[in-house]
Design a protein around this motif. Structure first.
Motif, mmCIF file in Angstrom:
data_model
loop_
_atom_site.group_PDB
_atom_site.id
_atom_site.type_symbol
_atom_site.label_atom_id
_atom_site.label_comp_id
_atom_site.label_asym_id
_atom_site.label_seq_id
_atom_site.Cartn_x
_atom_site.Cartn_y
_atom_site.Cartn_z
ATOM 1 N N LEU A 34 0.742 -1.308 -0.179
ATOM 2 C CA LEU A 34 -0.035 -0.127 0.003
ATOM 3 C C LEU A 34 1.052 1.207 -0.069
ATOM 4 N N SER A 35 2.028 1.165 0.633
ATOM 5 C CA SER A 35 3.068 2.455 0.579
ATOM 6 C C SER A 35 3.360 2.849 -1.062
ATOM 7 N N MET A 36 3.413 1.994 -1.765
ATOM 8 C CA MET A 36 3.649 2.079 -3.396
ATOM 9 C C MET A 36 2.410 3.160 -3.843
ATOM 10 N N TYR A 37 1.155 3.058 -3.280
ATOM 11 C CA TYR A 37 0.156 3.944 -3.588
ATOM 12 C C TYR A 37 -0.354 4.839 -2.592
ATOM 13 N N ASP A 38 0.628 5.278 -1.721
ATOM 14 C CA ASP A 38 0.508 6.278 -0.837
ATOM 15 C C ASP A 38 -0.497 5.900 0.187
ATOM 16 N N GLY A 39 -0.630 4.731 0.543
ATOM 17 C CA GLY A 39 -1.561 4.406 1.427
ATOM 18 C C GLY A 39 -2.939 3.785 0.790
ATOM 19 N N ALA A 40 -3.241 3.851 -0.113
ATOM 20 C CA ALA A 40 -4.473 3.464 -0.756
ATOM 21 C C ALA A 40 -4.415 3.394 -2.426
ATOM 22 N N PHE A 41 -5.264 2.298 -2.857
ATOM 23 C CA PHE A 41 -5.144 2.547 -4.388
ATOM 24 C C PHE A 41 -6.690 3.065 -4.832
ATOM 25 N N LEU A 42 -7.018 3.719 -5.883
ATOM 26 C CA LEU A 42 -8.007 4.144 -6.193
ATOM 27 C C LEU A 42 -9.203 3.201 -6.646
ATOM 28 N N TRP A 43 -10.619 3.240 -6.658
ATOM 29 C CA TRP A 43 -11.473 2.235 -7.263
ATOM 30 C C TRP A 43 -11.019 2.274 -8.701
ATOM 31 N N HIS A 44 -10.946 0.841 -9.061
ATOM 32 C CA HIS A 44 -10.784 0.485 -10.541
ATOM 33 C C HIS A 44 -11.405 -0.765 -10.919
ATOM 34 N N TRP A 45 -11.436 -1.144 -12.170
ATOM 35 C CA TRP A 45 -11.764 -2.569 -12.576
ATOM 36 C C TRP A 45 -10.909 -2.997 -13.652
ATOM 37 N N HIS A 46 -11.088 -4.239 -14.002
ATOM 38 C CA HIS A 46 -10.209 -4.686 -15.100
ATOM 39 C C HIS A 46 -10.890 -6.065 -15.405
ATOM 40 N N PRO A 47 -10.811 -6.677 -16.703
ATOM 41 C CA PRO A 47 -11.401 -8.020 -17.118
ATOM 42 C C PRO A 47 -10.862 -9.091 -16.515
ATOM 43 N N GLU A 48 -9.656 -8.965 -16.011
ATOM 44 C CA GLU A 48 -8.944 -9.983 -15.274
ATOM 45 C C GLU A 48 -9.525 -10.227 -13.938
ATOM 46 N N ILE A 49 -9.509 -11.700 -13.545
ATOM 47 C CA ILE A 49 -9.731 -12.051 -12.181
ATOM 48 C C ILE A 49 -8.451 -11.790 -11.506
ATOM 49 N N GLU A 50 -8.608 -11.074 -10.233
ATOM 50 C CA GLU A 50 -7.617 -10.955 -9.218
ATOM 51 C C GLU A 50 -7.612 -11.647 -8.012
ATOM 52 N N LEU A 51 -6.432 -12.210 -7.723
ATOM 53 C CA LEU A 51 -6.512 -13.126 -6.283
ATOM 54 C C LEU A 51 -5.501 -12.274 -5.628
ATOM 55 N N THR A 52 -5.825 -12.158 -4.409
ATOM 56 C CA THR A 52 -4.889 -11.222 -3.442
ATOM 57 C C THR A 52 -4.240 -12.269 -2.243
ATOM 58 N N LEU A 53 -3.031 -12.388 -1.909
ATOM 59 C CA LEU A 53 -2.701 -13.038 -0.799
ATOM 60 C C LEU A 53 -1.933 -11.969 0.034
ATOM 61 N N VAL A 54 -2.313 -11.704 1.341
ATOM 62 C CA VAL A 54 -1.601 -10.817 2.068
ATOM 63 C C VAL A 54 -0.465 -11.567 2.717
ATOM 64 N N LEU A 55 0.582 -10.861 2.763
ATOM 65 C CA LEU A 55 1.910 -11.438 3.289
ATOM 66 C C LEU A 55 2.290 -10.885 4.561
ATOM 67 N N GLU A 56 2.142 -9.358 4.775
ATOM 68 C CA GLU A 56 2.379 -8.893 5.821
ATOM 69 C C GLU A 56 1.236 -7.457 6.037
ATOM 70 N N GLY A 57 0.895 -7.414 7.538
ATOM 71 C CA GLY A 57 0.135 -6.392 7.882
ATOM 72 C C GLY A 57 -1.433 -6.551 7.572
ATOM 73 N N GLU A 58 -1.936 -5.561 7.400
ATOM 74 C CA GLU A 58 -3.364 -5.668 7.148
ATOM 75 C C GLU A 58 -4.097 -4.732 6.174
ATOM 76 N N ILE A 59 -5.081 -4.901 5.368
ATOM 77 C CA ILE A 59 -5.602 -4.147 4.319
ATOM 78 C C ILE A 59 -7.172 -4.111 4.469
ATOM 79 N N SER A 60 -7.663 -2.813 4.283
ATOM 80 C CA SER A 60 -9.250 -2.733 4.273
ATOM 81 C C SER A 60 -9.472 -2.699 2.754
ATOM 82 N N TYR A 61 -9.982 -3.763 2.303
ATOM 83 C CA TYR A 61 -10.370 -4.062 0.753
ATOM 84 C C TYR A 61 -11.962 -3.837 0.561
ATOM 85 N N ARG A 62 -12.254 -3.164 -0.624
ATOM 86 C CA ARG A 62 -13.681 -3.273 -0.791
ATOM 87 C C ARG A 62 -13.906 -3.749 -2.221
#
Length: 314
Positions: A34-62
């Motif tokens: 998240l630090s790459m995006y200054d703490g948050a990345f904006l609303w967006h979409w894409h035709p790809e499926i996305e899988l997310t695996l949290v490695l360290e810390g926590e994220i509020s994901y919507r």
């Protein structure tokens, strides 16, 4: 803290502009924070499926109207074309693995049995746009293990990497299919019209955020009354349109503060704030620092990085 990349590159319709693999192998595996995006990345979409695996810390994901709090060791499935965003919790960073892929990597041709029976009705299913994976659930634990094997396969970069990743993705899809709601496997579902309305509103805000926007103007874009527009937006986004607009305007000002010598008054006006004092107050409330403080912090970080690079050359 890593250097901020500020934000994702997003088209006017909120579609992310980024290569997710190649045509020959439409899969992208990447380490993100998240630090790459200054703490948050904006609303967006894409035709790809996305899988997310949290490695360290926590994220509020919507994802669409649902909000998740993902912890280290947990994961998330985000269906293709679903709107999603993520932000830090308590200002702390979060490192995670992102695996994005076009569904065709699973089935090859649309005439295949794999596509018609096991993929077609599930991709883009509005009733199941996201699934939270936890390690204490047996089938989800197996799915998380497959995601971790993809990570290790990507790190090793073996000659068989693409084949191994495809095998793991098929294994993940099999478990998803086995635990998908039966109703969506049997028949096509009509898409939720409000999701498309949200996309239209977000796209319009992105294109016109620097202008004076009214509720009447925004509601007119989706041909519903003001009250219904507000109600729908709040339901799906968990915040008002006004709140979203302010956050978006502040985010758009970050790059100008960090990489230009523009006056604060000029930046405020360029980002839709008629009053620089109001811009400063909103910025401080959202970012917990003043615009000038943020600019100073960015310049100090650049100086530190420059010294670090000089030492590495020596």
């Amino acid at each position: 803290m890593e250097n901020s990349q500020y934000q994702l590159q997003i088209a006017s319709d909120k579609k992310e502009i980024k290569e997710h693999g190649s045509y020959a192998f439409p899969v992208r595996v990447s380490y993100e924070s998240l630090s790459m995006y200054d703490g948050a990345f904006l609303w967006h979409w894409h035709p790809e499926i996305e899988l997310t695996l949290v490695l360290e810390g926590e994220i509020s994901y919507r994802v669409n109207e649902k909000r998740y709090r993902l912890k280290a060791g947990e994961g998330l499935f985000c269906n293709c074309n679903a709107l999603h965003t993520g932000e830090s919790i308590g200002g702390k960073d979060c490192r995670y693995l992102s695996i994005t892929f076009l569904p065709r990597v699973l089935y090859g041709e649309k005439s295949s049995v794999t596509y018609t029976r096991f993929v077609r009705n599930l991709c883009g299913d509005g009733e199941c746009a996201s699934i939270h994976f936890r390690p204490d659930d047996d089938w989800q634990s197996e799915l998380l293990a497959s995601m971790d094997r993809i990570r290790r396969c990507y790190d090793r970069h073996l000659k068989t990497m693409e084949l191994e990743i495809q095998i793991e993705l098929l294994s993940i899809w099999l478990r998803l299919y086995q635990h998908w709601p039966d109703s969506t496997k049997k028949q096509e579902k009509e898409s939720d019209p409000n999701q498309e309305r949200i996309r239209i509103l977000l796209a319009y805000i992105q294109e016109h955020y620097s202008e004076k926007l009214t509720l009447e103007e925004l509601a007119a874009q989706i041909h519903i009354c003001k009250n219904e527009c507000c109600r729908m937006f709040k339901k799906y986004m968990h915040e008002t349109m006004f709140s979203y607009l302010l956050v978006y305007r502040v985010n758009q000002s970050l790059l100008l503060l960090a990489d230009t010598d523009m006056e604060i008054t000029e930046i405020a006006e360029k980002c839709g704030f008629a009053n620089p004092g109001y811009y400063t107050r909103v910025f401080k409330r959202i970012r917990e620092i003043t615009p000038m403080g943020y600019r100073k912090k960015c310049r100090e970080n650049k100086q530190l990085q420059g010294r670090s690079n000089s030492l590495s050359v020596l």
